[in-house]
Scaffold this motif. Structure first.
Motif, mmCIF file in Angstrom:
data_model
loop_
_atom_site.group_PDB
_atom_site.id
_atom_site.type_symbol
_atom_site.label_atom_id
_atom_site.label_comp_id
_atom_site.label_asym_id
_atom_site.label_seq_id
_atom_site.Cartn_x
_atom_site.Cartn_y
_atom_site.Cartn_z
ATOM 1 N N UNK A 199 0.834 -1.207 0.000
ATOM 2 C CA UNK A 199 0.000 0.000 0.000
ATOM 3 C C UNK A 199 0.868 1.256 0.000
ATOM 4 N N UNK A 200 1.883 1.260 0.875
ATOM 5 C CA UNK A 200 2.733 2.445 1.008
ATOM 6 C C UNK A 200 3.506 2.720 -0.277
ATOM 7 N N UNK A 201 4.063 1.682 -0.871
ATOM 8 C CA UNK A 201 4.841 1.862 -2.100
ATOM 9 C C UNK A 201 3.963 2.330 -3.262
ATOM 10 N N UNK A 202 2.689 1.982 -3.221
ATOM 11 C CA UNK A 202 1.758 2.418 -4.269
ATOM 12 C C UNK A 202 1.139 3.779 -3.956
ATOM 13 N N UNK A 203 1.588 4.406 -2.869
ATOM 14 C CA UNK A 203 1.085 5.702 -2.420
ATOM 15 C C UNK A 203 -0.435 5.677 -2.185
ATOM 16 N N UNK A 263 0.043 12.780 9.323
ATOM 17 C CA UNK A 263 -0.020 13.841 8.317
ATOM 18 C C UNK A 263 0.611 15.134 8.811
ATOM 19 N N UNK A 264 1.183 15.132 10.003
ATOM 20 C CA UNK A 264 1.827 16.316 10.544
ATOM 21 C C UNK A 264 3.172 16.584 9.902
ATOM 22 N N UNK A 265 3.938 17.479 10.515
ATOM 23 C CA UNK A 265 5.204 17.922 9.942
ATOM 24 C C UNK A 265 6.360 16.964 10.220
ATOM 25 N N UNK A 266 6.222 16.066 11.192
ATOM 26 C CA UNK A 266 7.329 15.194 11.599
ATOM 27 C C UNK A 266 7.002 13.741 11.320
ATOM 28 N N UNK A 267 8.072 12.951 11.218
ATOM 29 C CA UNK A 267 7.868 11.522 10.947
ATOM 30 C C UNK A 267 7.930 10.661 12.207
ATOM 31 N N UNK A 276 9.082 3.282 3.603
ATOM 32 C CA UNK A 276 8.026 3.471 2.611
ATOM 33 C C UNK A 276 6.907 4.344 3.156
ATOM 34 N N UNK A 277 6.598 4.210 4.442
ATOM 35 C CA UNK A 277 5.556 5.036 5.057
ATOM 36 C C UNK A 277 6.002 6.496 5.161
ATOM 37 N N UNK A 278 7.283 6.715 5.431
ATOM 38 C CA UNK A 278 7.801 8.081 5.485
ATOM 39 C C UNK A 278 7.705 8.739 4.112
ATOM 40 N N UNK A 279 8.079 8.004 3.069
ATOM 41 C CA UNK A 279 7.994 8.529 1.703
ATOM 42 C C UNK A 279 6.532 8.763 1.318
ATOM 43 N N UNK A 280 5.657 7.838 1.718
ATOM 44 C CA UNK A 280 4.225 7.982 1.453
ATOM 45 C C UNK A 280 3.688 9.270 2.060
ATOM 46 N N UNK A 287 5.102 12.038 2.441
ATOM 47 C CA UNK A 287 5.484 13.203 1.650
ATOM 48 C C UNK A 287 4.653 13.334 0.383
ATOM 49 N N UNK A 288 4.206 12.197 -0.153
ATOM 50 C CA UNK A 288 3.429 12.221 -1.385
ATOM 51 C C UNK A 288 4.290 11.887 -2.588
ATOM 52 N N UNK A 289 3.663 11.481 -3.714
ATOM 53 C CA UNK A 289 4.423 11.028 -4.890
ATOM 54 C C UNK A 289 5.204 12.128 -5.596
ATOM 55 N N UNK A 290 4.874 13.390 -5.327
ATOM 56 C CA UNK A 290 5.517 14.486 -6.043
ATOM 57 C C UNK A 290 6.640 15.151 -5.249
ATOM 58 N N UNK A 291 6.965 14.606 -4.079
ATOM 59 C CA UNK A 291 8.038 15.166 -3.270
ATOM 60 C C UNK A 291 9.093 14.104 -3.015
ATOM 61 N N UNK A 292 10.346 14.527 -2.975
ATOM 62 C CA UNK A 292 11.462 13.605 -2.767
ATOM 63 C C UNK A 292 12.006 13.760 -1.350
ATOM 64 N N UNK A 293 12.199 12.644 -0.678
ATOM 65 C CA UNK A 293 12.745 12.683 0.680
ATOM 66 C C UNK A 293 14.240 12.956 0.636
ATOM 67 N N UNK A 294 14.705 13.804 1.530
ATOM 68 C CA UNK A 294 16.140 14.087 1.631
ATOM 69 C C UNK A 294 16.876 12.849 2.138
#
Length: 356
Positions: free
Chosen positions: A262-266, A291-295, A314-318, A320-327
């Motif tokens: 689920x997470x990898x499929x956003x 959905x807050x500012x911190x993970x 995968x949940x952390x990346x999820x 952020x959303x599919x259009x944002x890249x995690x540092x």
């Protein structure tokens, strides 16, 4: 100035041609001579001792240099050259006392040492009675967790706006740092709100318990603003996701593998619904936390049910959303914090979430 006549005749010869053992012995005798009379020496006398001791002291044993540094750290008129020489040593037993409190070391030297030496030197500096913003900028930029905590707890430290931003960001993954920052008198209302926004409930409660009454009022006001619902906030519909997760549960297929897919499929709603079923925390609570500012909530929920790092990532990346890249740096920080997080701690926090 009165100097032992038995010492001076041989001193020039020892400094220029003496073997290490003779120099070490001379260093001990001259140091003791200076320390005994330091209170009565004029600046030119101190300068004379400085020139001699900077040549002799490097030959003394480590223990002797450490003892000398400890005693010099308390003197207002300690020889500046010698103090600088000892403060630059890699051995923290020698440099540490001087970096903690010597009034002789100037700002320029402190910044120079802070820029190149290790965490032990930074930790010692973080204990000084006062720290300027120029110095704390270096300490915050280079310091590890222990250094940052020590500096944040130092009431005599001053921080620039940039350093405060860095500290508040790091506090999002460090409850101890959050509490130390929250107790600082120079923390502005906006900075307090930012600090609280990135902290979890258990840390907020602890901070509220330890701060002064006037700061408690500030915390209440900040939390009122943080918890105020946004006019543009859209409520997610988890109905379909709950049906999907329930079907998986009935088929015995609800587990970490399904959550990871689920997470990898956003698929946010399905991921939250699955995590809710696995942790026992209400969907609405998890949605608001994640959905807050911190993970942090993701780390806590994952650790409470022993998820693999790949699933947590995968949940952390999820989030952020599919259009944002995690540092990459943020991801690595999250991984380190996840490894450090104790399952018992995570389970206590999750137990609290279940009551909400």
């Amino acid at each position: 100035m009165t100097i032992s006549p038995s010492l001076i005749p041989e001193l020039d010869d020892i400094v220029s041609r003496g073997d290490p053992k003779r120099r070490a012995d001379a260093a001990r005798r001259v140091s003791e001579l200076f320390l005994q009379g330091a209170a009565n020496f004029h600046p030119d006398h101190v300068e004379l001792f400085d020139g001699v001791l900077t040549s002799l002291v490097p030959h003394a044993e480590l223990e002797a240099r450490a003892e000398l540094a400890e005693r010099l750290s308390l003197l207002e008129n300690a020889p500046r050259g010698l103090v600088g020489q000892l403060a630059h040593e890699d051995e923290i037993a020698i440099a540490g006392p001087l970096l903690r409190r010597s009034p002789v070391i100037d700002e320029k030297m402190l910044i120079e040492i802070a820029s190149v030496k290790g965490q032990g030197h930074l930790l010692a500096m973080a204990e000084r009675p006062t720290l300027s913003t120029d110095l704390t900028d270096v300490i915050v930029a280079r310091g590890d967790r222990d250094v940052i905590r020590r500096a944040a707890g130092n009431a005599g430290a001053a921080f620039s706006s940039s350093s405060y931003s860095t500290l508040i960001k790091r506090a999002g993954q460090d409850g101890v740092l959050t509490i130390r920052l929250g107790q600082r008198d120079d923390l502005s209302p906006d900075q307090l709100k930012e600090l609280l926004s990135g902290s979890i409930d258990v840390v907020r409660r602890r901070l509220f318990q330890v701060v002064k009454p006037e700061r408690q009022a500030d915390i209440k006001q900040a939390m009122t603003i943080i918890n105020a619902p946004s006019e543009r906030e859209e409520r997610r519909d988890f109905t379909s996701a709950q049906r999907t997760v329930l079907k998986l549960h009935r088929e015995g297929a609800l587990g970490e593998g399904a959550l990871l897919n689920f997470a990898r499929a956003f698929k946010y709603e399905e991921s939250i619904a699955a995590l809710s079923a696995m942790t026992g925390v209400k969907i609405e609570t998890l949605d608001r936390l994640i959905s807050g500012e911190r993970y942090d909530p993701i780390l806590i929920a994952g650790k409470s049910i022993d998820l693999e790092w790949a699933t947590v990532r995968a949940l952390i990346v999820l989030r952020l959303g599919p259009n944002r890249t995690a540092s990459p740096t943020d991801i690595e920080d999250a991984r380190v914090n996840y490894v450090r997080l104790m399952p018992s701690t995570a389970q206590r926090v999750v137990a609290f979430w279940k009551t909400r």
